[in-house]
Motif scaffolding. Structure first.
Motif, PDB file in Angstrom:
ATOM      1  N   LEU A 379       0.855  -1.180   0.000  1.00  0.00           N
ATOM      2  CA  LEU A 379       0.000   0.000   0.000  1.00  0.00           C
ATOM      3  C   LEU A 379       0.892   1.231   0.000  1.00  0.00           C
ATOM      4  O   LEU A 379       1.833   1.316   0.776  1.00  0.00           O
ATOM      5  CB  LEU A 379      -0.865   0.048   1.261  1.00  0.00           C
ATOM      6  CG  LEU A 379      -1.562  -1.233   1.685  1.00  0.00           C
ATOM      7  CD1 LEU A 379      -2.403  -0.973   2.919  1.00  0.00           C
ATOM      8  CD2 LEU A 379      -2.443  -1.754   0.567  1.00  0.00           C
ATOM      9  N   ARG A 380       0.582   2.161  -0.873  1.00  0.00           N
ATOM     10  CA  ARG A 380       1.354   3.398  -0.876  1.00  0.00           C
ATOM     11  C   ARG A 380       0.421   4.572  -0.631  1.00  0.00           C
ATOM     12  O   ARG A 380      -0.543   4.780  -1.369  1.00  0.00           O
ATOM     13  CB  ARG A 380       2.083   3.592  -2.200  1.00  0.00           C
ATOM     14  CG  ARG A 380       3.170   4.650  -2.076  1.00  0.00           C
ATOM     15  CD  ARG A 380       3.943   4.836  -3.352  1.00  0.00           C
ATOM     16  NE  ARG A 380       3.106   5.503  -4.339  1.00  0.00           N
ATOM     17  CZ  ARG A 380       3.200   5.286  -5.637  1.00  0.00           C
ATOM     18  NH1 ARG A 380       4.054   4.419  -6.105  1.00  0.00           N
ATOM     19  NH2 ARG A 380       2.424   5.920  -6.476  1.00  0.00           N
ATOM     20  N   ARG A 392      -4.080   6.546   8.616  1.00  0.00           N
ATOM     21  CA  ARG A 392      -4.378   5.235   9.179  1.00  0.00           C
ATOM     22  C   ARG A 392      -4.861   4.375   8.009  1.00  0.00           C
ATOM     23  O   ARG A 392      -5.638   4.842   7.175  1.00  0.00           O
ATOM     24  CB  ARG A 392      -5.489   5.372  10.229  1.00  0.00           C
ATOM     25  CG  ARG A 392      -5.875   4.066  10.901  1.00  0.00           C
ATOM     26  CD  ARG A 392      -7.182   4.253  11.665  1.00  0.00           C
ATOM     27  NE  ARG A 392      -7.032   5.190  12.766  1.00  0.00           N
ATOM     28  CZ  ARG A 392      -7.968   6.082  13.107  1.00  0.00           C
ATOM     29  NH1 ARG A 392      -9.078   6.177  12.393  1.00  0.00           N
ATOM     30  NH2 ARG A 392      -7.782   6.889  14.123  1.00  0.00           N
ATOM     31  N   VAL A 393      -4.375   3.151   7.940  1.00  0.00           N
ATOM     32  CA  VAL A 393      -4.854   2.277   6.856  1.00  0.00           C
ATOM     33  C   VAL A 393      -5.613   1.097   7.442  1.00  0.00           C
ATOM     34  O   VAL A 393      -5.305   0.618   8.540  1.00  0.00           O
ATOM     35  CB  VAL A 393      -3.698   1.775   5.948  1.00  0.00           C
ATOM     36  CG1 VAL A 393      -3.122   2.898   5.137  1.00  0.00           C
ATOM     37  CG2 VAL A 393      -2.631   1.089   6.749  1.00  0.00           C
ATOM     38  N   SER A 441     -11.380  -4.072  -0.429  1.00  0.00           N
ATOM     39  CA  SER A 441     -10.729  -2.775  -0.590  1.00  0.00           C
ATOM     40  C   SER A 441      -9.888  -2.412   0.621  1.00  0.00           C
ATOM     41  O   SER A 441     -10.122  -2.892   1.734  1.00  0.00           O
ATOM     42  CB  SER A 441     -11.767  -1.689  -0.851  1.00  0.00           C
ATOM     43  OG  SER A 441     -12.603  -1.564   0.263  1.00  0.00           O
ATOM     44  N   PHE A 442      -8.911  -1.600   0.337  1.00  0.00           N
ATOM     45  CA  PHE A 442      -8.117  -0.998   1.399  1.00  0.00           C
ATOM     46  C   PHE A 442      -8.554   0.457   1.518  1.00  0.00           C
ATOM     47  O   PHE A 442      -9.019   1.056   0.544  1.00  0.00           O
ATOM     48  CB  PHE A 442      -6.623  -1.053   1.079  1.00  0.00           C
ATOM     49  CG  PHE A 442      -6.022  -2.403   1.292  1.00  0.00           C
ATOM     50  CD1 PHE A 442      -5.722  -2.839   2.575  1.00  0.00           C
ATOM     51  CD2 PHE A 442      -5.770  -3.255   0.220  1.00  0.00           C
ATOM     52  CE1 PHE A 442      -5.172  -4.094   2.791  1.00  0.00           C
ATOM     53  CE2 PHE A 442      -5.224  -4.505   0.425  1.00  0.00           C
ATOM     54  CZ  PHE A 442      -4.929  -4.928   1.708  1.00  0.00           C
ATOM     55  N   ARG A 443      -8.405   0.982   2.691  1.00  0.00           N
ATOM     56  CA  ARG A 443      -8.835   2.352   2.931  1.00  0.00           C
ATOM     57  C   ARG A 443      -7.742   3.070   3.706  1.00  0.00           C
ATOM     58  O   ARG A 443      -7.191   2.525   4.663  1.00  0.00           O
ATOM     59  CB  ARG A 443     -10.126   2.310   3.743  1.00  0.00           C
ATOM     60  CG  ARG A 443     -10.737   3.643   4.044  1.00  0.00           C
ATOM     61  CD  ARG A 443     -11.980   3.395   4.901  1.00  0.00           C
ATOM     62  NE  ARG A 443     -12.377   4.604   5.587  1.00  0.00           N
ATOM     63  CZ  ARG A 443     -13.128   5.545   5.031  1.00  0.00           C
ATOM     64  NH1 ARG A 443     -13.579   5.389   3.817  1.00  0.00           N
ATOM     65  NH2 ARG A 443     -13.436   6.626   5.709  1.00  0.00           N
ATOM     66  N   ALA A 444      -7.408   4.244   3.247  1.00  0.00           N
ATOM     67  CA  ALA A 444      -6.466   5.071   4.000  1.00  0.00           C
ATOM     68  C   ALA A 444      -7.205   6.326   4.405  1.00  0.00           C
ATOM     69  O   ALA A 444      -7.908   6.925   3.586  1.00  0.00           O
ATOM     70  CB  ALA A 444      -5.254   5.429   3.152  1.00  0.00           C
ATOM     71  N   GLU A 456     -10.226  12.958   5.913  1.00  0.00           N
ATOM     72  CA  GLU A 456     -10.203  12.737   4.468  1.00  0.00           C
ATOM     73  C   GLU A 456      -9.878  11.263   4.282  1.00  0.00           C
ATOM     74  O   GLU A 456      -9.160  10.682   5.098  1.00  0.00           O
ATOM     75  CB  GLU A 456      -9.097  13.593   3.849  1.00  0.00           C
ATOM     76  CG  GLU A 456      -9.241  13.832   2.381  1.00  0.00           C
ATOM     77  CD  GLU A 456      -8.125  14.740   1.840  1.00  0.00           C
ATOM     78  OE1 GLU A 456      -8.055  14.881   0.631  1.00  0.00           O
ATOM     79  OE2 GLU A 456      -7.333  15.273   2.630  1.00  0.00           O
ATOM     80  N   ALA A 457     -10.395  10.652   3.218  1.00  0.00           N
ATOM     81  CA  ALA A 457     -10.113   9.226   3.047  1.00  0.00           C
ATOM     82  C   ALA A 457      -9.986   8.896   1.574  1.00  0.00           C
ATOM     83  O   ALA A 457     -10.475   9.611   0.712  1.00  0.00           O
ATOM     84  CB  ALA A 457     -11.211   8.394   3.677  1.00  0.00           C
TER      85      ALA A 457
END
Lengths: 471, 287
Positions: A379-380, A392-393, A441-444, A456-457
């Motif tokens: 993940l970047r 935060r991921v 899905s990944f979420r940052a 913000e995400a």
């Protein structure tokens, strides 16, 4: 056998434009001064502790006042180019080659170089005489001064260009102490040489022989496009051009069928591309309007009405009216406004972060001793803001999965304009999966440091892969 | 034709066989000058730069130019430090930290993930694969969490520095073929393999496993879970280093196995070993 004595190329005839005063000359000068002020002063403007406009190539970022443009914003460049192209179509259809006459770098710089030439060598007739003279100390001095001044302006132009790519004050210091980096020296040198050659030596030949725009702008013209034109019906009448006679009144002249053109040639002498506008529309014409100023001066001195040469359209010249608001113009205007709107919206609503997910494909999956399947992801998180931010991921959308961020870095800070890469491991028991490929899905999310709240995400989808044999 | 003097090409004046003449088409003047310029350039070049071979050596040229010297200069530690300050800063930090603490620093792990990938590719990937996935029957998978010698940063570091010798003795001369098949059956049942479906043989194999003749338990433990200190693998998971088919297990029992991880302590620097330790740990299998 026919004898071929004439060469393929006509010898170049040097153009000696004469100075002129008038409305269009003032407009040109005003635009020139504004453009020069912007170009030469902008690098010294500061904005929030850095240069307001800075194209930071090594840092892969552009600064335009409060806006930071990152490589991933390259789409804005295409937006900008599109807007520039449509704006050119719009303006050309509306008012012909006005870009050439007033805004083009070639015009602006040639104009200044010509002004220097006139100040040093004198007016048109004196320049003509000087060039015919054999070389003398006076001629050498004048030519030397002129070329030195030209080179000075060219050098300043070249150096100023490089100032946009580094800290202007520091780069000046480096130039003055002979420590400037090679790319800066090379760029400044190249621009100095091209400016000197193009604006000083080539001048109108750039517009007539090199500029591609001169060749295709005709395609954007129509019968309502504003052009600089000589009104032949008024200038020639039935008896053609006639020099003025002492004591002859204008009404008598008109009654005698004499044209308003007194054939003084002033319009030809002032033309920077050396054409005779009375021969009709020519592709060399950059619609700068200096011939209008020249002709109006003469008409005024003769007591004739002005506007023998004027901004008009083909329709108007044939006795019709010019229609400014026509479908083509309105279409261009709508497209132009829409494109500007989209670009402005995109810039105003740009996300200050983004998340990229790349599946580690080598190996594609890992069988764990407990029978579960593991997939690994990289993940970047990009921090596009100009301050340190905390992120935060997390993972979602795969209910039976367990995940871990390598090293436990579920929360981390990222420096301004930098990114942080973390590995994520995801384990799933194949019995809990429906097929070989499961999307999730990944979420940052950006978190406010004191409150720990999300501000913000950004989400990114990923795929969990399980080989058929384990399902 | 003859009247058109201008288009007549000059001849050299030589005539053969009475009427055979030679055209005189001189080179364009600019071309000639360019040619002379190249000659001058070459001579100047010979004087300035190394050029002519002289038996054992070569002419050095007055500029004393040497590509090799320039390369050495560019590759010197000082030059690199100036060019890649962040890299040197990271290496400096790493030199003062243990692999375990490196794993806890997200910035350093960014560096480890990129430089470790290169080190792994140069030194480890030929056997373990570019992603550390190994080769069944030859080289262990480093991306799962099954570790023969332990997966803590200290264990991984020791494996890299000192290497490992895995040894499974052959039992073909101690046990009959039938007995070996029974042991294989028992081992298959420990891991839950489908082919271990004969309860009678499983029971017989269990007895041999725990008996004094084969003494499998000595290394693999009474419960078959292996011993990390010996590098004896866990037999109860479904991870089979030499393959999980019945034939492969029988082959292991009959002929034994010999595994060798070479030592890298002399070949890599301390920092490189630390980076590789953290990188291998982060491939996914670290404990």
């Amino acid at each position: 056998m026919a004898e071929q004595t004439e060469g393929l190329y006509a010898a170049h005839e040097k153009v000696y434009p004469q100075a002129v005063r008038g409305f269009f000359r003032r407009m040109k000068t005003t635009i020139l001064l504004v453009a020069y002020a912007v170009y030469f002063l902008l690098p010294y403007v500061r904005w929030e502790n850095r240069q307001a406009v800075l194209f930071d190539i090594p840092g892969r970022q552009f600064f335009l006042f409060g806006l930071r443009v990152a490589p991933e914003d390259i789409i804005w460049l295409s937006g900008l180019l599109f807007i520039a192209a449509v704006a050119l179509f719009f303006v050309t259809s509306l008012a012909g080659r006005v870009f050439c006459g007033y805004f083009c770098f070639q015009t602006l710089w040639s104009d200044v170089f010509l002004w220097i030439e006139e100040k040093v060598e004198g007016g048109r007739s004196r320049r003509l005489r000087l060039d015919k003279q054999p070389l003398s100390a006076d001629k050498a001095l004048k030519k030397g001064i002129k070329h030195s001044l030209w080179l000075a302006v060219a050098l300043l132009t070249g150096i100023t260009f490089t100032l946009y790519f580094a800290d202007a004050y520091q780069l000046w210091y480096q130039y003055l102490t002979f420590q400037a980096p090679l790319p800066a020296l090379f760029t400044a040198g190249l621009l100095t040489a091209t400016t000197y050659t193009m604006a000083g030596l080539a001048r109108e030949q750039v517009c007539t022989y090199m500029c591609p725009y001169a060749r295709f702008q005709g395609a954007m013209f129509d019968r309502d496009t504003l052009i600089v034109a000589y009104d032949p019906s008024r200038g020639e009448r039935s008896q053609g051009r006639q020099p003025p006679k002492r004591g002859e009144r204008y009404e008598e002249r008109v009654a005698a069928g004499k044209g308003d053109c007194i054939d003084c040639g002033y319009c030809v002498k002032v033309c920077p591309t050396g054409i005779d506008i009375r021969e009709g529309q020519q592709y060399q014409c950059i619609t700068c309007g200096l011939c209008i100023d020249a002709c109006d001066t003469i008409m005024e001195s003769q007591g004739f009405p002005k506007g023998l040469i004027r901004y008009t359209s083909e329709n108007e010249l044939e006795g019709g009216k010019t229609h400014l608001l026509r479908p083509k113009i309105l279409g261009y205007a709508v497209i132009l406004l829409a494109a500007i709107g989209v670009l402005a919206y995109s810039i105003a609503n740009q996300s200050m972060m983004d998340l990229n997910v790349a599946k580690v494909r080598n190996p594609t999956y890992i069988l764990e001793p407990d029978g579960r399947i593991k997939n690994v992801y990289e993940l970047r998180v990009n921090n596009k803001a100009q301050e340190v931010r905390r992120y935060r991921v997390s993972m979602q959308g795969l209910p039976a999965a367990e995940y871990e961020i390598q090293g436990g870095f579920r929360e981390f800070s990222v420096d301004p304009g930098e990114n942080q890469t973390v590995r994520a491991y995801v384990w799933v028991d194949p019995d809990d999966l429906k097929g070989p490929r499961s999307h999730f899905s990944f979420r940052a999310e950006r978190i406010d440091v004191p409150s720990g709240k999300e501000t913000e995400a950004s989400e990114a989808t990923a795929m969990f892969y399980t080989p058929e044999q384990y399902l | 034709m003859a009247s058109n003097e201008k288009n007549q090409v000059q001849t050299t004046g030589h005539t053969w066989d009475g009427d055979l003449a030679e055209y005189n088409n001189p080179l364009p003047q600019w071309w000639v000058w360019v040619f002379y310029a190249t000659v001058v350039f070459a001579v100047v070049y010979w004087i300035l730069y190394p050029a002519w071979p002289m038996g054992g050596g070569y002419t050095q040229g007055v500029l004393d130019y040497s590509k090799r010297a320039r390369l050495n200069e560019a590759m010197s530690q000082e030059a690199l430090k100036e060019k890649y300050p962040q890299r040197f800063e990271a290496l400096n930090k790493i030199s003062k930290m243990s692999p375990a603490t490196i794993l806890g620093d997200s910035d350093l792990m960014n560096f480890v993930n990129s430089s470790g990938k290169v080190l792994f590719g140069d030194n480890c990937a030929p056997c373990h694969g570019s992603g550390g996935q190994g080769v069944i029957g030859h080289y262990p998978n480093l991306a799962d969490s099954a570790w023969l010698y332990g997966g803590t940063p200290a264990d991984i570091k020791q494996t890299i520095v000192q290497g490992r010798n895995g040894y499974m003795p052959a039992h073909g001369d101690k046990l009959s073929k039938q007995e070996i098949e029974a042991v294989a059956m028992y081992e298959g049942s420990l891991a839950g393999e489908e082919w271990a479906d004969d309860p009678q043989k499983v029971a017989q194999g269990k007895e041999i496993f725990h008996g004094s003749q084969a003494a499998c338990y000595a290394c693999h433990g009474k419960d078959g879970k292996g011993k990390e200190a010996l590098g004896a693998p866990n037999l109860t998971d479904a991870i089979w280093f030499y393959g999980g088919e019945k034939s492969a297990v029988i082959e292991t029992l009959t002929y034994g196995r010999d595994g060798k991880m070479p030592s890298w302590g002399d070949r890599l620097t301390e920092n490189q070993i630390k980076i590789l330790t953290a990188y291998v740990h982060s491939l996914g299998g670290g404990e």
